[in-house]
Motif scaffolding. Structure first.
Motif, PDB file in Angstrom:
ATOM      1  N   ILE A 124      43.729 -49.202  -2.958  1.00 37.76           N
ATOM      2  CA  ILE A 124      43.086 -50.410  -3.461  1.00 37.76           C
ATOM      3  C   ILE A 124      44.081 -51.564  -3.369  1.00 37.76           C
ATOM      4  O   ILE A 124      45.239 -51.424  -3.783  1.00 37.76           O
ATOM      5  CB  ILE A 124      42.626 -50.231  -4.925  1.00 37.76           C
ATOM      6  N   SER A 125      43.642 -52.677  -2.839  1.00 33.34           N
ATOM      7  CA  SER A 125      44.537 -53.833  -2.689  1.00 33.34           C
ATOM      8  C   SER A 125      43.885 -55.087  -3.260  1.00 33.34           C
ATOM      9  O   SER A 125      42.668 -55.270  -3.187  1.00 33.34           O
ATOM     10  CB  SER A 125      44.890 -54.059  -1.218  1.00 33.34           C
ATOM     11  N   LEU A 126      44.733 -55.930  -3.866  1.00 39.08           N
ATOM     12  CA  LEU A 126      44.338 -57.261  -4.320  1.00 39.08           C
ATOM     13  C   LEU A 126      45.227 -58.263  -3.609  1.00 39.08           C
ATOM     14  O   LEU A 126      46.452 -58.259  -3.793  1.00 39.08           O
ATOM     15  CB  LEU A 126      44.503 -57.395  -5.835  1.00 39.08           C
TER      16      LEU A 126
ATOM     17  N   PHE B 171      50.696 -59.857  -2.096  1.00 40.95           N
ATOM     18  CA  PHE B 171      49.768 -58.999  -2.823  1.00 40.95           C
ATOM     19  C   PHE B 171      49.970 -59.097  -4.336  1.00 40.95           C
ATOM     20  O   PHE B 171      51.097 -59.103  -4.830  1.00 40.95           O
ATOM     21  CB  PHE B 171      49.960 -57.537  -2.406  1.00 40.95           C
ATOM     22  N   VAL B 172      48.862 -59.171  -5.041  1.00 39.59           N
ATOM     23  CA  VAL B 172      48.898 -58.965  -6.491  1.00 39.59           C
ATOM     24  C   VAL B 172      49.100 -57.477  -6.778  1.00 39.59           C
ATOM     25  O   VAL B 172      49.807 -57.092  -7.710  1.00 39.59           O
ATOM     26  CB  VAL B 172      47.591 -59.449  -7.142  1.00 39.59           C
ATOM     27  N   MET B 173      48.532 -56.653  -5.911  1.00 37.36           N
ATOM     28  CA  MET B 173      48.634 -55.207  -6.106  1.00 37.36           C
ATOM     29  C   MET B 173      48.256 -54.462  -4.841  1.00 37.36           C
ATOM     30  O   MET B 173      47.332 -54.859  -4.127  1.00 37.36           O
ATOM     31  CB  MET B 173      47.703 -54.757  -7.245  1.00 37.36           C
ATOM     32  N   VAL B 174      48.974 -53.387  -4.571  1.00 43.39           N
ATOM     33  CA  VAL B 174      48.542 -52.357  -3.636  1.00 43.39           C
ATOM     34  C   VAL B 174      48.775 -51.033  -4.357  1.00 43.39           C
ATOM     35  O   VAL B 174      49.912 -50.703  -4.698  1.00 43.39           O
ATOM     36  CB  VAL B 174      49.310 -52.390  -2.313  1.00 43.39           C
ATOM     37  N   TYR B 175      47.706 -50.314  -4.633  1.00 44.79           N
ATOM     38  CA  TYR B 175      47.854 -49.069  -5.380  1.00 44.79           C
ATOM     39  C   TYR B 175      47.024 -47.981  -4.707  1.00 44.79           C
ATOM     40  O   TYR B 175      45.843 -48.179  -4.412  1.00 44.79           O
ATOM     41  CB  TYR B 175      47.400 -49.235  -6.832  1.00 44.79           C
ATOM     42  N   THR B 176      47.670 -46.856  -4.468  1.00 48.23           N
ATOM     43  CA  THR B 176      47.031 -45.753  -3.769  1.00 48.23           C
ATOM     44  C   THR B 176      47.070 -44.512  -4.645  1.00 48.23           C
ATOM     45  O   THR B 176      48.133 -44.118  -5.124  1.00 48.23           O
ATOM     46  CB  THR B 176      47.756 -45.466  -2.437  1.00 48.23           C
TER      47      THR B 176
END
Length: 548
Positions: free
Chosen positions: A475-477, A444-449
């Motif tokens: 939100i995930s990238l 993942f580049v990002m997982v942000y909740t």
């Protein structure tokens, strides 16, 4: 806010001159609609100031050198919206000289003061409210963000609280985790709520101090308020967005008015379990990847405020990192998502009642109202005959009244030894996730909740999020997300980012994060936690936040 001990006459009408006004007196009336002021000039304009825009009233007497030293005065403070949809301070000072005795005139002024507070409390604020008879505990972090929180309190907050006659006690934190230590042993019955003047980090300390108490299930529901004073002000911005308040025009004023009114809105909290079986209470966000990296690594630029995020984003996109992890979650479908208990209000300003045209306060009451700027107070022309609780933040030590008994503190410490799973309905970390959960594994580049619309003033991450919607917005990238998409997302997280290819947002009620690589930065409410497995679930509507 205090209304005094005078009998409330309702509705109340009378004729009074505005301070230093020439000509005939104004006719004024206060009722459930607010304050109506009608001038007796040739045009006979009428202005209505809504009860929800008024904050308080103060009674005063004239100094001896005044010609009519027997006169009394009452000043009504309000913050209506002007034509540009900004909150503007309006102080209307009325002269009472109906009688030859100051005492009789002052009695009339006090009746108007009581009526003002009755209007504000009953018609300007909906239930539930904080206990206005008790004082607030205001915690200030002098090192937060640009390091100006103490000045912000003196110059922008104390005056507004004084106008609303809000009782408070100020404590300036002296070190990291100071607020955590205080609230663990705080006698909550002494206060009506805890107000934070800082960034989001100080509220994180407060909530996790409350979590350490033996009465934590009740303690986490204690009223809290937030006034932005840091480099990350996500909660304050989110509340303003939810209430449709003009935050950018004056963030401190908009947030301070929430404290003055003290309506208690429900707010979701999120309870975490870490790999070493510790619990964390969160109110804002959890995540890893590029947003967390920017948040933590840009700390060295905190002196420039929230601009540090944009500056560091450029560096992180140029040197992109990916993190191998497994994410498991319980999806919330729209049909099962809880809805807010309070309808998002429509922002309207107090209006001039006139058929031919609608004009602003400034036009109708020009040169008749007392427009005080900054720290100016009515004492410049009148001697106040009531006292307002103003406290210098620099002079306040930690008082003994904040501390509970030693036995209670020991019991709270014993429950934080890593074995307590109270509050959880999900299985422990060492057990498989339930069958109705979903799992995804990627670099993942990002997982942000997040649990609110904003994670900082300008980062509008989850446009549809509400404080009490019962879910987290994840939100995930993934590994295939192009750099161009990542750059566009970071440079414009304004709601449109959800339409970018490769960007996915999911509503979840529970979440498990399992890092599968050696290094990474995992944050909860912007605070770094160990890069290790952790999980969480929503405690729906368990928090209570002060709003309008």
């Amino acid at each position: 806010m205090e209304g005094g001990g005078h009998t409330i006459l309702w509705p109340l009408e009378g004729s009074f001159k505005l301070y230093k006004q020439r000509g005939e007196p104004c006719r004024i009336r206060i009722d459930e609609n607010g304050l109506t002021v009608t001038s007796d000039g040739s045009e006979g304009r009428t202005e209505v100031i809504k009860a929800s825009d008024m904050v308080g009233c103060v009674c005063m007497k004239a100094p001896p050198e005044e010609i009519k030293s027997h006169s009394a005065y009452f000043t009504i403070f309000s913050y209506p919206l002007n034509m540009k949809k900004k909150r503007k301070r309006l102080a209307l000072c009325f002269q009472v000289d109906h009688n030859d005795s100051f005492e009789e005139n002052y009695g009339i002024a006090c009746k108007w003061k009581a009526a003002v507070y009755h209007a504000v409390r009953k018609y300007g604020i909906t239930e539930p409210q904080i206990d206005h008879s008790k004082k607030l505990l205001i915690l200030i972090n002098p090192n937060s963000g640009p390091g100006k929180a103490r000045q912000v309190f003196r110059r922008q907050v104390a005056g507004v609280l004084g106008e609303g006659e809000v009782k408070y006690e100020v404590l300036v934190t002296e070190r990291a985790n100071h607020a955590h230590e205080i609230v663990r042993s705080l006698d909550l019955t002494t206060y009506s709520g805890i107000v934070i003047l800082s960034g989001d980090g100080l509220l994180y300390e407060v909530y996790n101090g409350l979590l350490q108490r033996s009465d934590w299930e009740e303690a986490i529901q204690f009223p809290v308020g937030i006034i932005p004073g840091g480099s990350g002000n996500g909660l304050a911005r989110s509340i303003a967005h939810w209430l449709s308040e003009p935050y950018h025009a004056n963030p401190v004023l908009v947030s301070t008015l929430n404290i003055v009114y003290g309506h208690l809105s429900p707010m979701d909290l999120v309870l975490f379990e870490t790999a070493d079986r510790k619990r964390i209470l969160s109110f804002l966000s959890v995540g890893f990847g590029i947003i967390s990296d920017i948040d933590i690594e840009s700390e060295r630029l905190r002196i420039i405020g929230e601009s540090r995020f944009a500056v560091w984003a450029v560096a992180r996109v140029a040197n992109l990192r990916k993190y191998h992890a497994r994410i498991s979650f319980k999806r919330v479908t729209p049909s099962h998502s809880t809805t807010t208990s309070r309808v998002k209000p429509v922002l309207e300003r107090s209006q001039t009642v006139q058929e031919e045209r609608r004009e602003s306060h400034e036009h109708i009451l020009k040169s008749r109202s007392v427009e005080l700027q900054g720290d100016e107070v009515c004492e410049s022309f009148l001697e106040q005959s009531c006292s307002v609780n103003m406290v210098d933040a620099q002079e306040l030590p930690v008082r003994n009244s904040l501390i509970r008994n030693e036995a209670g503190q020991q019991s709270e410490e014993s429950q934080s030894n890593g074995t307590d799973r109270s509050g959880f309905t999900i299985p422990p970390l060492d057990q498989p996730v339930p069958d109705d959960w979903e799992t995804m594994e990627d670099n993942f580049v990002m997982v942000y909740t997040c649990y609110h619309s904003h994670i900082s003033t300008d980062v509008f991450l989850a446009p549809d999020a509400r404080p009490d919607d019962g879910c987290m917005w994840m939100i995930s990238l993934g590994s295939t997300t192009p750099k161009s998409t990542i750059a566009r997302l970071l440079l414009g997280i304004d709601g449109s980012h959800l339409n970018l290819p490769g960007v996915e947002i999911i509503q979840v009620s529970a979440l498990r994060i399992e890092p599968l690589c050696a290094k990474g930065c995992l944050t909860v409410d912007g605070e770094v936690v160990p890069w290790a497995p952790m999980q969480c679930e929503v405690l729906a509507k368990r928090g209570r936040i002060m709003t309008r």
